[in-house]
Design a protein around this motif. Structure first.
Motif, PDB file in Angstrom:
ATOM      1  N   LYS A 279       0.815  -1.217   0.000  1.00 29.92           N
ATOM      2  CA  LYS A 279       0.000   0.000   0.000  1.00 29.92           C
ATOM      3  C   LYS A 279       0.846   1.262   0.000  1.00 29.92           C
ATOM      4  O   LYS A 279       0.390   2.320  -0.421  1.00 29.92           O
ATOM      5  CB  LYS A 279      -0.937  -0.003   1.212  1.00 29.92           C
ATOM      6  N   GLN A 280       2.068   1.133   0.500  1.00 28.90           N
ATOM      7  CA  GLN A 280       2.995   2.266   0.518  1.00 28.90           C
ATOM      8  C   GLN A 280       4.397   1.750   0.229  1.00 28.90           C
ATOM      9  O   GLN A 280       4.890   0.861   0.911  1.00 28.90           O
ATOM     10  CB  GLN A 280       2.975   2.956   1.888  1.00 28.90           C
TER      11      GLN A 280
ATOM     12  N   ASN B  20       5.032   3.682   7.738  1.00 30.81           N
ATOM     13  CA  ASN B  20       3.944   2.935   7.089  1.00 30.81           C
ATOM     14  C   ASN B  20       4.351   2.240   5.806  1.00 30.81           C
ATOM     15  O   ASN B  20       3.502   1.766   5.045  1.00 30.81           O
ATOM     16  CB  ASN B  20       2.779   3.881   6.785  1.00 30.81           C
TER      17      ASN B  20
ATOM     18  N   ASP C  98       5.571  -0.526   3.214  1.00 30.87           N
ATOM     19  CA  ASP C  98       5.456  -1.990   3.109  1.00 30.87           C
ATOM     20  C   ASP C  98       6.646  -2.611   2.368  1.00 30.87           C
ATOM     21  O   ASP C  98       7.006  -3.765   2.613  1.00 30.87           O
ATOM     22  CB  ASP C  98       4.181  -2.367   2.345  1.00 30.87           C
TER      23      ASP C  98
END
Length: 725
Positions: free
Chosen positions: A319-320, A397, A399
């Motif tokens: 997602k990131q 955050n 990934d």
């Protein structure tokens, strides 16, 4: 129910209760898509016969119960079909024409409701009906030329009569997938509506045809008669198109030109004669090596996608993301991630490097806006997915991280250790390296199981391949997440094992080794380039080295020579090393094997340079005259042998992946199908004989493996058989 099969049902009535309307629905059991295998085509023949026998019908709607309408013929059957020979191929085409003609000749109006992709045979079925309605999100096209073929089920006959010769040539020769609005503006379809209104639109068209508001018989007369172009119009339409398309397609891809010739020859003919012309041309192309290899390429691509899909099923989504190093490469990676919807942090230690990376991303987005791929608003939205930073403070955050700093093991090792401390324990670390051992880089990491290689090819936005490299301690979850991220970026990932050069560079550098041998024997490097470009490479070896960068090639060559000294270590200085020693680094320094000047568009244009010839002359040991065939053999044999060794050593998992990596990674001529298919086409025994003859003169780089010799003596091939690969 009028007919019930495994893929097709025909029932009376629409949702509004119109019992006089038949609905033929494609819904192939056990498959996510509809495709026209020989079994499905046979069912279609039975279904049409049942419709013809049914009394009281006043119209027919053809539709699909799946997300796509019909994606085309079942390509897995093509190689087996090709082996049957021209007579059988033409007989098959004649049977299909008979079925489609029967649809076209039904005694009432017909309409196709195109809810999704309608490609190849799916498009050709829709052309057989009187009308077509299309969902706004659907696409339609005839991509057969991309397989070295042409539309053989009536596409070359019906489409020109429907939308005009010029438009049909553009669709067919280009093999394009066309959006609904373009199809409507050209007259290929009669209406475009939201998907949920498709049946209503189809019913409305039939109702208007039944009361004479729409002349379905007139439509048929247009499709069944001559094209209606005068001699001068024909000459302008077809001869101009041939010249343009020949320039675009090149000499190795005959299908687009053959398709134009078919349309031209059939222009003045009735349906039956025009279809016979189409069938004969299709059979001719089907028996060519180009079609065989391009179909094989499609099959290999499916293997690669399936393997990647299996990894993706096991992965958590990214997602990131983050990229370390904001140069041209980092900017390209950031652009690719952001443009496909995955937000990415772009970190560097210098403000000017950050600005360089952002500049690269903006430039790539601007080009997409110019081409109409993005609106200015979409560009701004996607550009906001890239967040520059000078610290690890924003990495909480993330990934997955792509390290893309300078190609130096010490620098990379330090940066990777730093980022490992800054991210969570589940975060996957990857390195974009073309040469440095993944196992070696993992030595100083606390969680080597979360680390693997992610080798992008330059330029990132254009090159489809990403090598995902498994080190000795890399875990399956790390590989799966990296593969999933590569797919989310729109790339084709191939998983390989760690070794010097990994897969693509390991296969490429023996090719450069063959180039060095030729230079030592007095071959002209410009002639070598011309011969290999004529063979099908996008650029010859000297030009390729200039584009890659002589400095990068020297560094990678040293890694390869250290890893495989018997084959790749060289006595004395090579021409590439001499270029490096004299600061001729290729395009980046405006001089390498060639000198570079700006053309009118500001792009580098290569020109001959006497200074380069003077340097190359220093490595010449003897003057030898070579034929084109000898140059090709001395270049191709080492590359092909290294592909064999990579397969035997377990660096790559399958024949299909080895061949696709070459095509997607360095532009191996697609019409030749890949290195291993190239060996099969030559004959394994003939290839081994050629290699052994060269090895006597040139040494281990040309020596076939023992396993390859066994294959030659036993008659084995890399692709089990033409009908089964």
């Amino acid at each position: 129910m009028i007919y019930q099969g495994n893929a097709i049902t025909v029932a009376r009535g629409l949702k509004d209760g119109s019992d006089a309307i038949a609905t033929l629905t494609f819904d192939l059991k056990g498959e996510s898509i509809n495709k026209l295998s020989s079994a499905v085509v046979a069912e279609l023949g039975e279904a049409v016969a049942a419709i013809r026998a049914e009394s009281g019908l006043e119209g027919l709607v053809i539709g699909s119960a799946k997300e796509a309408f019909i994606v085309g013929a079942d390509i897995t059957e093509f190689h087996g079909m090709f082996e049957q020979g021209a007579e059988q191929i033409e007989a098959m085409l004649e049977r299909v024409h008979g079925i489609f003609n029967a649809i076209e000749d039904l005694p009432f109006p017909t309409v196709t409701a195109i809810n999704g992709l309608a490609l190849g045979g799916g498009c050709e079925i829709s052309l057989a009906t009187d009308f077509r309605v299309m969902a706004e999100s659907a696409k339609i096209g005839l991509p057969e030329t991309k397989l070295g073929l042409l539309p053989g089920w009536g596409g070359c006959v019906r489409l020109p009569r429907l939308i005009g010769a010029d438009n049909a040539i553009e669709w067919i020769a280009g093999g394009t997938e066309n959006r609904a609005d373009a199809a409507l503006s050209m007259g290929a379809v009669d209406a475009v509506v939201p998907g949920e209104q498709l049946e209503d639109a189809a019913r409305d068209i039939l109702a208007r045809a039944q009361v004479g508001e729409l002349d379905y018989q007139g439509r048929r007369a247009e499709k069944n008669g001559p094209l209606g172009l005068g001699p001068i119009e024909q000459m302008m339409a077809f001869e101009t198109a041939k010249g343009y398309v020949a320039g675009k397609a090149g000499p190795h891809y005959p299908a687009p030109i053959e398709a134009i010739k078919v349309i031209q020859k059939g222009a003045g003919e009735s349906r039956a004669r025009a279809q016979a012309i189409e069938s004969k041309a299709f059979a001719k192309l089907a028996l060519s090596d180009v079609a065989f290899n391009l179909v094989g390429l499609f099959m290999n691509d499916q293997v690669v996608k399936k393997k990647a899909g299996q990894y993706e099923k096991q992965a958590r989504p990214v997602k990131q993301a983050a990229v370390l190093g904001a140069g041209i490469m980092g900017g390209g990676i950031a652009y690719q991630s952001a443009s496909k919807g995955t937000p990415i942090l772009m970190k560097d230690i210098k403000e000017d490097a950050i600005e360089l990376g952002l500049k690269e991303s903006r430039k790539l987005f601007a080009k997409q806006v110019e081409r109409g791929k993005f609106s200015t608003e979409q560009m701004a939205e996607r550009l906001s997915n890239i967040r520059p930073t000078l610290s690890y403070g924003d990495f909480g955050n993330v990934d997955l991280v792509v390290e893309a700093v300078v190609e130096n093991p010490n620098v990379k090792g330090k940066v990777l250790a730093e980022v490992e401390e800054a991210v969570g324990e589940e975060v996957i670390l990857t390195t974009n390296t073309s040469t440095i051992s993944i196992t070696r880089l993992a030595e100083n990491l606390k969680r080597p199981e979360n680390f693997c290689g992610m080798h992008f090819f330059n330029p990132v936005h254009r090159m489809p391949l990403v090598e995902v490299i498994r080190g000795e301690k890399t875990s399956d979850p790390a590989v799966a997440v990296t593969v999933a991220y590569a797919r989310a970026m729109g790339k084709t990932p191939i998983v390989v094992n760690d070794c010097p050069g990994f897969l693509v560079n390991r296969m490429l550098f023996p090719y450069f080794g063959g180039f060095n041998f030729l230079l030592e024997k007095g071959a002209d490097f410009q002639r070598i380039d011309k011969v290999m470009e004529k063979f099908g490479w996008p650029m010859g070896p000297a030009y390729l080295l200039d584009v890659v960068g002589i400095d990068i090639a020297v560094h990678a060559g040293e890694v390869m020579a250290e890893g495989f000294p018997e084959r790749l270590a060289q006595e004395g200085k090579s021409a590439v090393q001499l270029m490096f020693d004299n600061d001729r680094l290729g395009q980046k320094s405006d001089k390498g094997f060639y000198a570079y000047e700006e053309d009118r568009k500001g792009k580098p244009k290569k020109v001959s340079d006497d200074d380069a010839y003077a340097l190359v002359k220093q490595v010449v040991k003897e003057e030898t005259a070579f034929s084109d065939e000898e140059i090709i053999a001395r270049m191709m044999v080492p590359l092909c042998l290294e592909a064999v060794r990579c397969l035997e050593d377990g660096i790559v998992g399958s024949v299909a992946e080895a061949d696709m990596a070459l095509i997607y990674g360095i532009g191996f001529p697609p019409f030749r199908g890949g290195a291993l298919r190239y060996i099969d086409a030559m004959g394994v025994d003939a290839f081994v004989e050629q290699a052994e003859r060269l090895a006597e003169e040139l040494g281990p780089l040309y020596a076939p493996t023992e396993r390859l010799r066994q294959m030659a003596s036993s008659g084995e091939t890399f692709y089990a058989s033409k009908a089964q690969d």
